[in-house]
Design a protein around this motif. Sequence first.
Motif, mmCIF file in Angstrom:
data_model
loop_
_atom_site.group_PDB
_atom_site.id
_atom_site.type_symbol
_atom_site.label_atom_id
_atom_site.label_comp_id
_atom_site.label_asym_id
_atom_site.label_seq_id
_atom_site.Cartn_x
_atom_site.Cartn_y
_atom_site.Cartn_z
ATOM 1 N N UNK A 21 83.481 -78.111 52.831
ATOM 2 C CA UNK A 21 82.914 -76.825 52.403
ATOM 3 C C UNK A 21 82.777 -76.854 50.885
ATOM 4 N N UNK A 30 87.423 -82.340 50.861
ATOM 5 C CA UNK A 30 87.275 -80.890 50.757
ATOM 6 C C UNK A 30 85.846 -80.497 50.391
ATOM 7 N N UNK A 42 81.170 -74.962 48.790
ATOM 8 C CA UNK A 42 81.327 -73.691 48.082
ATOM 9 C C UNK A 42 82.808 -73.371 47.901
ATOM 10 N N UNK A 43 83.566 -73.510 48.996
ATOM 11 C CA UNK A 43 84.996 -73.223 48.921
ATOM 12 C C UNK A 43 85.669 -74.163 47.922
ATOM 13 N N UNK A 44 85.221 -75.415 47.904
ATOM 14 C CA UNK A 44 85.820 -76.378 46.976
ATOM 15 C C UNK A 44 85.624 -75.906 45.542
ATOM 16 N N UNK A 45 84.415 -75.436 45.264
ATOM 17 C CA UNK A 45 84.123 -74.956 43.910
ATOM 18 C C UNK A 45 84.985 -73.741 43.570
ATOM 19 N N UNK A 46 85.102 -72.831 44.522
ATOM 20 C CA UNK A 46 85.926 -71.642 44.301
ATOM 21 C C UNK A 46 87.383 -72.020 44.086
ATOM 22 N N UNK A 47 87.816 -73.144 44.670
ATOM 23 C CA UNK A 47 89.218 -73.544 44.523
ATOM 24 C C UNK A 47 89.434 -74.343 43.244
ATOM 25 N N UNK A 87 87.802 -77.054 42.247
ATOM 26 C CA UNK A 87 87.530 -78.485 42.320
ATOM 27 C C UNK A 87 86.220 -78.762 41.585
#
Lengths: 505, 328, 334
Positions: free
Chosen positions: C213, C209, C215-220, C222
């Motif tokens: 992406x 993940x 950035x998306x991983x951080x937002x989720x 992770x």
Amino acid sequence: MSDSDVPLISARGISKSFAGVSVLRDVDLDLNKGEIHALLGENGAGKSTFAKILAGVHRPTRGTLSLNGQSVEIPNPLAAQRLGITLIHQEPISFPDLSVAENLVLGRGEDGWFNRVPWAEMTREARRQMDQLGVAIDVTRPMRGLSIADQQMVEIGRALASDSRLIIMDEPTAPLTPREVETLFGIARRLRDEGRTIIFISHRLEEVRALCDRVTIFRDGNKISTDPIDSLNDADIIRLMIGRPLKEYMHKHNASIGEVALEVEGLTLPGRFQDISFKVRRGEIVGLGGLVGAGRTEVACAIFGIQPAERGVVRVNGAPVDIRQPHDAIAHGLAFVPEDRAVSGIFRTLSVEQNITAAVPGKIAPRGFIRRAIEKLLAADSVKKLRIRLASVRQPIGELSGGNQQKAILARWLLADPNILILDEPTRGIDIGVKAEFYDIIGELAEQGRAILLISSELPELLALCDRILVMAEGRLTAEIPRAEATQEKVMQAAVPRIQQQAAA
Amino acid sequence: MNIVRSILVRRETGIAVMIVLLCLAVGLYKPQFLTLNQLRVILLLVPLIMIVAMGQMLVLVARHVDLSVGSMLGLSAMLAGMMFRDMPYIPWPVGFVVAIGAGALLGLLNGALVTVFKLPAIIVTLGTLNLYRGLTFIVSDARQVDRQFVPSALKSMSQTSPIFGIPWIIFMALGIVLLAWWFTRHTIVGRQIFALGSNPSAAELRGVKVNQITLLVFTISGALSGLAGIMYASRWGFVNPSNTGAGFEFQVIAAVVIGGVSINGGVGTVPGVMLGVLLLGCVAAALPLLGIPGTAQGAIYGAIILVALLIDRSVRQQGIASLKMVRA
Amino acid sequence: MSTTGAPTTPAAAMHEAAPARPVWHVALVRPETMTLVLLIVAIIVASYLSPYFLDIGYILRSFTLSAEFALVALVLTMVIIAGEIDLSPASNMALSACLFAWAQASGIPMPIAIAIGLLAGLAMGALNAFMVIALQLPSIIVTIGTLTLYRGLAQIIAGDKSIRVPDWFIGIDKVMVLGIPVPVVIFIVAALVLGLILAGTIFGRQIYQIGTNEVAARYAGIRTRRIKLTLFLLIGLVSAVAGMMTASRLGSVRYDLGLGGELQMVLMAMLGGTYIFGGRGTILGTFLAAWLLVVVSTGMTVANLLPAIQLTVLGVLLIVAIIATNFIYSRTQR
């Protein structure tokens, strides 16, 4: 003279579809010389697509364009530039490491790679251009660090330098202060008086009224009407834009409002936002309105730990919490659906299943090892509940439509069963039918006793859904308006930066 | 007002100050470091790096990197050397044409792989770094071109001087520097390289021919490596399939990044790179005098690359900070 | 609303999502299949060249020459999937082996010397991680820097001499477990463990993940930094182990131990179908690619090709491998 009667641009039967989805249908439109022409419509109505076809960014699926009565093809932006058509993006595209003067001339199609760069002449020319626009920008400085308004001026300067006949401004005013807007309008009027044509795309009726001569309204990919602005009143325009009264698809569920779930006090991140304090209760939908760039997303990011604030307290269910990263926020029962789905939401090439379960590793892997059966069950359940339309939960999420991608991201957060849900422009760029489903879902979530903070730039959305509306301008909270007193005017007034209010007073 | 440029100016003055301080410090400890003879040593150390660094700078400004310069140098030098050995009847200046031409072709291949297949330059040139070195062994049959075969006229370019006792190859390097300066500052295509590196998608929108420019910078890097190859033959008098140009890429990258070329593309100046190369030359010349064994050189180049990255980062942060101030 | 909403005709509904690819397509059209086919072809061609190749023992013995690089390549695969790269492991092997050899040669007890080597590997991984994660510099350039630095430091420590290791330490490649040389056993076990981690655990899932992406991983939620740190430390540690395995195999340590190994490591990962831009790849692919590479280079040796020509072949293979992998991914991703 008859020449001036020939429209600058005649579009006939312009249609466009992306991946089989039709976004623009049979648009006929004439743009006259020396007029400022507004394109109005909701998000996704097709106005930007039409503008981009004129600017060579997209090619039409069907239809013809003629320029001064002669049929033309506009295969790419460079061709548009050569025909005298310039698109000015909201956040201008520039070369940050090159000087302003170079940014002005680059792409004018200079011939000969090894020709000499005429520095002195270029600088003089650029300076003259900026003087003409009446803006004080040092043309020898690099682009990096210019304000957005100044960058737009450089773009306009570039359009003039290449003697553009059609200048398309796509929501140019959103990031500008009122004073900058006035400067921009002054220049636009002058250009019109020189016989140039300007397309002005905006959501703000008052701006359209102040600036434009004629207005074309788009809805759901169709051109609805073209009229002189004076022949329409605001109610007409809104009626034409939405085609139906707002109330029909927006209704507030009656959730019982409970304890304070999220409390923010004195949140400050220098340069981004100052002294932000508010509360959101269980079952309550609190709107956060304001212009683009007012700092709303930054506040949400600070609460969620993506870029933590420097000062201030966040309390969850009354207890102060220290959130340094999103992981901490999730542990405290927060969830955040970000604004830019492609950048910070989806894992494009990974399966829908993986996307949905990304925020709940503990659920799908009780002892560190992923249990496929659980994962599949959770994903299938979400797909059913949110009515996500797909072929298989195993397919890459990138193959889904925007609205369904957004539903999957929402599903991801609902699996985490959050008490507090922050939604940042959740309905941006998705079509109206799915939007309505979202409004229903948001209402249901509030009914379940969740606290919801809804960031939105669409005023009707805020007015219809929220119990209270907070408004930000230039990094500060400027108003808190209860549902009963909320009107578009009140919200807009609070959203407009203070400098202008002082100037007006 | 002119924030970024003034930072860049400071960057160049910064390197110049570092050079002066380094020389003074070493000079205090070992006075013979500050002699004219030592200057000659330094100046003879740098021309090869200087020439290749100009090409590498263009590649980095365009947001790529070329790891294969050392191998291109070796292969072009080998081809020219073999021509001297096996075809002594051909006039020796043709060696320049052979070496530069070969280098240009090798560089063109790098550029083609990067543009046609949309591959990251670092992996492509890691591949060709080994590929070209292997080819050098194959064409030479793993044999060195010995001193007696390298034309003495060529060798004397590194010893004889038209003026002030400064050998020819130094003037050639200076010529390349001036050419590079003119190219980057005063030609349309030179500025387009900077535009491309500064914002590739905008460059495409503005009609900058991105693929052609990418091909061009890799070809230039190759051609300059080829030129450096024949100058290697002049300077050292032999060409060895395994040593010639081996590990050269690290010295060059170290010099270029310390000279202020941003690894994020779009930023870099010829004077900065020139000073970066000189700084590296001073370090290399100072080591033996200070009794530091030559074996320490690798570690120092590595450290220099890392330090330069840190400087680059702090400069960029200043840039971002200034952006914030403007917006607020 | 449903009466006035956007027209949801069947045609429009069909366009909501592209149809899924058939199962056989998902299963077969992937880079690992290409690697496997190439491996089989290579074995057939090689056994045609020389009957030795039908002797499994011969292939196993040949593999010991590349086992150290192959071991590191497994971890490198995970680093690349996470969207980073590490070009410094071969230098790391040299420096940690030099430190270890130097320590034991200067009379430090063997266990402590080994610990020094391993800690050095960890520390080198930590330096890379610090520059990449904390300072947010691109790993590609950082590890070019540390590639030079680590080998340079090894050169300072060892000079031009080779440092001998004690006799009992020599010959790990000659020790057999169930008839398989120990380095090969280590490689296979590591592949199994890492393969299981990458494919079956949350840690592995999040690596993909992050690489897809970040950035998306951080937002989720992770913890991207923690995972990347773990990977850089792991590759540092494994490089040190590989360095000592090489020392045992060669019987002495020089600063040029494993010189140029980064090419082979990257090549194994790429040949195995790891996507250079992150987010895709498998341990199985790299595992197969390691065997493929051994068969190819042994085949070249048997066919009496010069080492230099082998270098050329490796360079060409690297470029062909990424072109093929990119092609396959672009085909399967719409």
